[in-house]
Design an enzyme around this catalytic site. Sequence first.
Site, PDB file in Angstrom:
ATOM      1  N   PHE A 142      -8.512  18.703 -24.715  1.00 56.58           N
ATOM      2  CA  PHE A 142      -9.258  17.451 -24.837  1.00 56.58           C
ATOM      3  C   PHE A 142     -10.567  17.585 -24.048  1.00 56.58           C
ATOM      4  O   PHE A 142     -10.647  18.369 -23.094  1.00 56.58           O
ATOM      5  CB  PHE A 142      -8.421  16.270 -24.318  1.00 56.58           C
ATOM      6  CG  PHE A 142      -9.150  14.962 -24.477  1.00 56.58           C
ATOM      7  CD1 PHE A 142      -9.418  14.459 -25.740  1.00 56.58           C
ATOM      8  CD2 PHE A 142      -9.604  14.252 -23.373  1.00 56.58           C
ATOM      9  CE1 PHE A 142     -10.121  13.269 -25.898  1.00 56.58           C
ATOM     10  CE2 PHE A 142     -10.295  13.061 -23.527  1.00 56.58           C
ATOM     11  CZ  PHE A 142     -10.560  12.567 -24.788  1.00 56.58           C
ATOM     12  N   ASP A 143     -11.588  16.817 -24.444  1.00 52.69           N
ATOM     13  CA  ASP A 143     -12.944  16.935 -23.865  1.00 52.69           C
ATOM     14  C   ASP A 143     -12.961  16.908 -22.334  1.00 52.69           C
ATOM     15  O   ASP A 143     -13.675  17.684 -21.714  1.00 52.69           O
ATOM     16  CB  ASP A 143     -13.850  15.785 -24.301  1.00 52.69           C
ATOM     17  CG  ASP A 143     -13.703  15.390 -25.729  1.00 52.69           C
ATOM     18  OD1 ASP A 143     -12.751  15.835 -26.385  1.00 52.69           O
ATOM     19  OD2 ASP A 143     -14.537  14.618 -26.197  1.00 52.69           O
ATOM     20  N   ALA A 171      -0.167  13.366 -23.185  1.00 54.68           N
ATOM     21  CA  ALA A 171      -0.670  12.026 -23.528  1.00 54.68           C
ATOM     22  C   ALA A 171       0.093  11.387 -24.699  1.00 54.68           C
ATOM     23  O   ALA A 171       0.390  10.202 -24.677  1.00 54.68           O
ATOM     24  CB  ALA A 171      -2.161  12.091 -23.838  1.00 54.68           C
ATOM     25  N   TYR A 210       0.839  -1.206   0.000  1.00 56.96           N
ATOM     26  CA  TYR A 210       0.000   0.000   0.000  1.00 56.96           C
ATOM     27  C   TYR A 210       0.873   1.254   0.000  1.00 56.96           C
ATOM     28  O   TYR A 210       0.607   2.210  -0.714  1.00 56.96           O
ATOM     29  CB  TYR A 210      -0.902  -0.007   1.239  1.00 56.96           C
ATOM     30  CG  TYR A 210      -1.983   1.041   1.191  1.00 56.96           C
ATOM     31  CD1 TYR A 210      -3.261   0.713   0.743  1.00 56.96           C
ATOM     32  CD2 TYR A 210      -1.732   2.357   1.565  1.00 56.96           C
ATOM     33  CE1 TYR A 210      -4.258   1.673   0.677  1.00 56.96           C
ATOM     34  CE2 TYR A 210      -2.725   3.319   1.497  1.00 56.96           C
ATOM     35  CZ  TYR A 210      -3.987   2.986   1.059  1.00 56.96           C
ATOM     36  OH  TYR A 210      -4.962   3.935   0.987  1.00 56.96           O
TER      37      TYR A 210
HETATM   38  N1  F0G Z   1      -5.721  14.245 -22.996  1.00 58.67           N
HETATM   39  C1  F0G Z   1      -5.792  13.815 -24.263  1.00 58.67           C
HETATM   40  C2  F0G Z   1      -5.101  14.566 -25.341  1.00 58.67           C
HETATM   41  C3  F0G Z   1      -6.542  12.664 -24.564  1.00 58.67           C
HETATM   42  O1  F0G Z   1      -6.621  12.256 -25.833  1.00 58.67           O
HETATM   43  C4  F0G Z   1      -7.189  11.959 -23.515  1.00 58.67           C
HETATM   44  C5  F0G Z   1      -7.961  10.748 -23.784  1.00 58.67           C
HETATM   45  C6  F0G Z   1      -7.065  12.457 -22.212  1.00 58.67           C
HETATM   46  C7  F0G Z   1      -6.315  13.602 -21.986  1.00 58.67           C
HETATM   47  C8  F0G Z   1      -7.741  11.802 -21.045  1.00 58.67           C
HETATM   48  O2  F0G Z   1      -7.024  10.684 -20.659  1.00 58.67           O
HETATM   49  O3  F0G Z   1      -8.617   8.799 -21.041  1.00 58.67           O
HETATM   50  O4  F0G Z   1      -6.608   8.556 -19.565  1.00 58.67           O
HETATM   51  O5  F0G Z   1      -8.507   9.913 -18.817  1.00 58.67           O
HETATM   52  N2  F0G Z   1      -8.298  10.393 -24.954  1.00 58.67           N
HETATM   53  C9  F0G Z   1      -8.966   9.160 -25.333  1.00 58.67           C
HETATM   54  C10 F0G Z   1      -9.240   9.182 -26.806  1.00 58.67           C
HETATM   55  C11 F0G Z   1     -10.140   8.781 -24.503  1.00 58.67           C
HETATM   56  O6  F0G Z   1      -9.948   8.272 -27.297  1.00 58.67           O
HETATM   57  O7  F0G Z   1      -8.747  10.065 -27.515  1.00 58.67           O
HETATM   58  P1  F0G Z   1      -7.733   9.417 -19.990  1.00 58.67           P
END
Ligand code: F0G
Length: 459
Positions: A129-130, A220, A77
């Site tokens: 990113f979304d 990423a 842990y």
């Molecule tokens: N930033 C970028 C540029 C991403 O493309 C993603 C995820 C994330 C952050 C979030 O990371 O999924 O580990 O929480 N992109 C995926 C996609 C889901 O299909 O492009 P995560």
Amino acid sequence: MTSDPTRELIPPAYRTKVVEPIARTTIAQRERLLHDAGHNVFHVPASSVAVDLLTDSGTGAMSAAQWGSMFTADESYAGAASFDRFRGTVSEITGFAHVLPTHQGRAAEKLLMRALVQTGDVVPGNGHFDTTRAHIEALGASALDLPCAANARSSTAAPFKGNINVNALADVLSSDARVPLVLITITSNRAGGQPVSLDNLHETAALCREANVPLFLDAARFAENAALAQRSDVELNDSSPAHIARAYFDLAAGCTMSAKKDGHGNIGGFLALRDAALAKAITPSLILDEGFITYGGLAGRDLDAIAIGLREALEPDYLRERLHQVDALWQMLHALNIPLVAPAGGHAVFIDAGRWLAHIPWNEYPGQSLVAALYRTGGVRACELGSLMFGLLPDGTERRAEHEFVRLAIPRRVYGHEHMCYVAETFARVAEMRQSLRGFRVTSMNEPLRHFMAKLAPL
Ligand code: F0G
């Protein structure tokens, strides 16, 4: 075949040790599965997908070294040796001393945004990113995308379409807006995996320094960004991807990371920071939301797999093959006269379904029509990035998305050239029936993030 006899031959970077069968389904079976899924491929069983290009996130194949390390991992842990290896690798690659493990990238974003962002703030970037956008907006702040001008010309190739518009950024930083951080995403997923140049990052960092605003990276796909930059930036031709990546991190105060991409993990992420005080301030939230500071929501075996995966992601032979594969698919689709975002990105090929299926109006989702046709025709699973994903406003009305794109995201080290040829063959069949494809309407689950859950019916 002629080749330069003085040049060393380059063998393929991998051979296969473990195989996973792909089940064969018929068109009739896939029609039934699509019907049962409400024509939304998020609800199609993965076991009935032939080539899965829904995402490159967490879907890569781990190496023998990664799998091997999972047996000797430390599941303690607190104070696990697996964490020491994880932190050591992250710090060595990024230069950031403080490494906070998280269960995936979005958790790192949440921790960072909650620590820095307040209601009314503005967070500029090259293309959030979304999930990043959602975390910023959930705090009552606005996420401001400032893509460079080349980005808007989707079918015109340019080497660094992921760049931020530095003039627009300078305007924001010199305005009255309260800017707690600037976030640059490498590569820009929104823009089709297009890279950011080192020069653009230098200019951004200089503007941030002048305005006393910290610069963060969404890292990423940092290794793919480095590989694309090495190819197009003559000054970087002789540098290694690791060296180029380090130059990015040296300009930043920290990074969020989804280790499901260039960490070669099936799950995982981290927040890495230069500043001890900021890391200390975030630690209580890390413990509450994710887990103790030495595991952060991950098993010890995940930490070890990522520690190795991050290094593998920077291997020049792997990256050369990775970019080559994405480019090869791009070329095959281009040869079929399919309108594409140009050039090929680091992880995906984007199709302009709005142009290819111009007979389908935006509010009948041409991208979704193409996604359904690809699944029906060949069992190929892709993802709509158009008015189905982005078109629903909070008041329930619809607006036209900027583009009607379909993304083919290529998992890392999973598919070979024959799979890419199969995808191209599926497109060739779809091309023959293109004019007969129809749009869709949403029949249920028309709610925020509807592209995941919505059920649709063909028109
Ligand atoms: N930033 C970028 C540029 C991403 O493309 C993603 C995820 C994330 C952050 C979030 O990371 O999924 O580990 O929480 N992109 C995926 C996609 C889901 O299909 O492009 P995560």
